[in-house]
Design an enzyme around this catalytic site. Sequence first.
Site, PDB file in Angstrom:
ATOM      1  N   GLU A   1      30.373  37.694 -13.868  1.00 19.57           N
ATOM      2  CA  GLU A   1      30.955  38.996 -14.164  1.00 19.57           C
ATOM      3  C   GLU A   1      32.159  38.975 -15.119  1.00 19.57           C
ATOM      4  O   GLU A   1      33.279  39.332 -14.731  1.00 19.57           O
ATOM      5  CB  GLU A   1      31.371  39.701 -12.868  1.00 19.57           C
ATOM      6  CG  GLU A   1      30.227  39.926 -11.914  1.00 19.57           C
ATOM      7  CD  GLU A   1      30.607  40.834 -10.749  1.00 19.57           C
ATOM      8  OE1 GLU A   1      31.804  41.032 -10.492  1.00 19.57           O
ATOM      9  OE2 GLU A   1      29.690  41.356 -10.102  1.00 19.57           O
TER      10      GLU A   1
ATOM     11  N   GLU B   1      23.538  39.044  -7.264  1.00 17.25           N
ATOM     12  CA  GLU B   1      24.299  39.689  -6.173  1.00 17.25           C
ATOM     13  C   GLU B   1      23.822  41.113  -5.993  1.00 17.25           C
ATOM     14  O   GLU B   1      23.645  41.852  -6.969  1.00 17.25           O
ATOM     15  CB  GLU B   1      25.803  39.790  -6.493  1.00 17.25           C
ATOM     16  CG  GLU B   1      26.579  38.530  -6.300  1.00 17.25           C
ATOM     17  CD  GLU B   1      28.062  38.706  -6.641  1.00 17.25           C
ATOM     18  OE1 GLU B   1      28.633  39.779  -6.337  1.00 17.25           O
ATOM     19  OE2 GLU B   1      28.626  37.754  -7.217  1.00 17.25           O
TER      20      GLU B   1
END
Length: 446
Positions: free
Chosen positions: A166, A352
């Site tokens: 991320e 995720e």
Amino acid sequence: MTMLEFPQGFQWGAATASYQIEGAHNEDDRGLSIWDTFSHQPGRVMHGENGDIACDHYHRYEQDIALMAELGLQTYRFSVSWSRVIPFGTGHVNEKGLAFYDRLIDALLDRGIEPALTLYHWDLPQALQDLGGWANREIVEAFAGYARLLFERYGDRVSRWITLNEPLIFTQFGHRSGVMAPGIRSLPVTARAVHHALLAHGRAVQAFRESGREGEIGITNANTSYEPADDTPETLRATELARDFDTRLYHGPVYGRGYPESVLAYYAARDAALPILPGDLEVIAAPTDFLGVNLYSRQRIEASDDRGVGYRNAPPTLPLLDMGYEAAPHALGDFVRWVTKEYGRPRIYITENGVCDNTELAGGRVDDQLRIDLLRGFLAGLHGAIADGADVRAYYQWSLMDNFEWAFGYSKRFGMVWTDFATQERVKKASAEWYAGVIRRNGVEG
Ligand code: BGC
């Protein structure tokens, strides 16, 4: 009730990250990371909490892997703490730190669980931050060196590699809003961090190919499924801008599309041009094998000039989760369809997806029905996207167990397994039993 079956060979897993679970912050010669520094500064983390002990996974990994085996996990995504293996970010290599991940990987393989290793999940060595961190171009070669070390050491047993977790979150929240480590608030610093992070990703991909190791490598981005609040042309345009700033900024260069013009212009007009040198975009576009998708929610968008970006978040219409965002299970399938179309059907791993559900332990049980209901919805949506042609091969639930949720400390529970942070007892929640069933059946009730 129908059973939505996933393709044969689809892999089911769970994910964690080093600083969120390991603890043992000052053991075996581990160096400091920016999260040690940040969490020890007053007012940074809710209730003044930190990851000094976290889930004590450093000492309890065998027990945690036994839990994974009970759930039937086929793959497990974890991250390596850079400062555990290279305490100052470059130079001296810490054999004791490397040995921990040897033990972890071997224990996973003994149980037939495939490791998926993230090189960087936000815990930058403090020594590198002292030199400017992601804002200093020298970090690119430091990261490539760190990556080479791990490919060499673990590449005989690990074949799935994720470079960065991320970049959107650690660049924007760490350097612009400052709510995450290293807690900087500067647009020019953010611009440098964005470009150097992506460049570091590209150099790590090149280093992987040069290592001759077999396996696959990709990047994991943070995603939100953006939805126009209405179908007027201004709103549709605003939604594309939201995708430029949060999604295409991080995916575009990796897929050889360069940075979105809208974002380049925004940064340049504010004395914060991205420090792009000749050849950089080629490095960032080094071909990857898969795209890691993290997704938790959706966001409705409307036009606005408030912040100079041309869009803003429209008011939520769905119930809010404890994290403040909407409970939007349709978002996963929607985003996967969008990204599949946008980038020419990449191979996707959902690295995720999960739910914050703070249901407490009561009478020895945690009945986290909200998590089950939403996960079921996310998976039904994902199944639909696969049926529509998306190439999704694995799903990692965030998270195996409750852990240190960054600036929220221990106040947000994302685990399938309850962690008692005072005693380190683990208790499987109702969602863990449910997920074990999903894995057994390779499918979810529709
Ligand atoms: C991060 C995790 C985090 C999770 C839940 C993701 O953005 O990669 O580290 O715990 O979201 O908020």
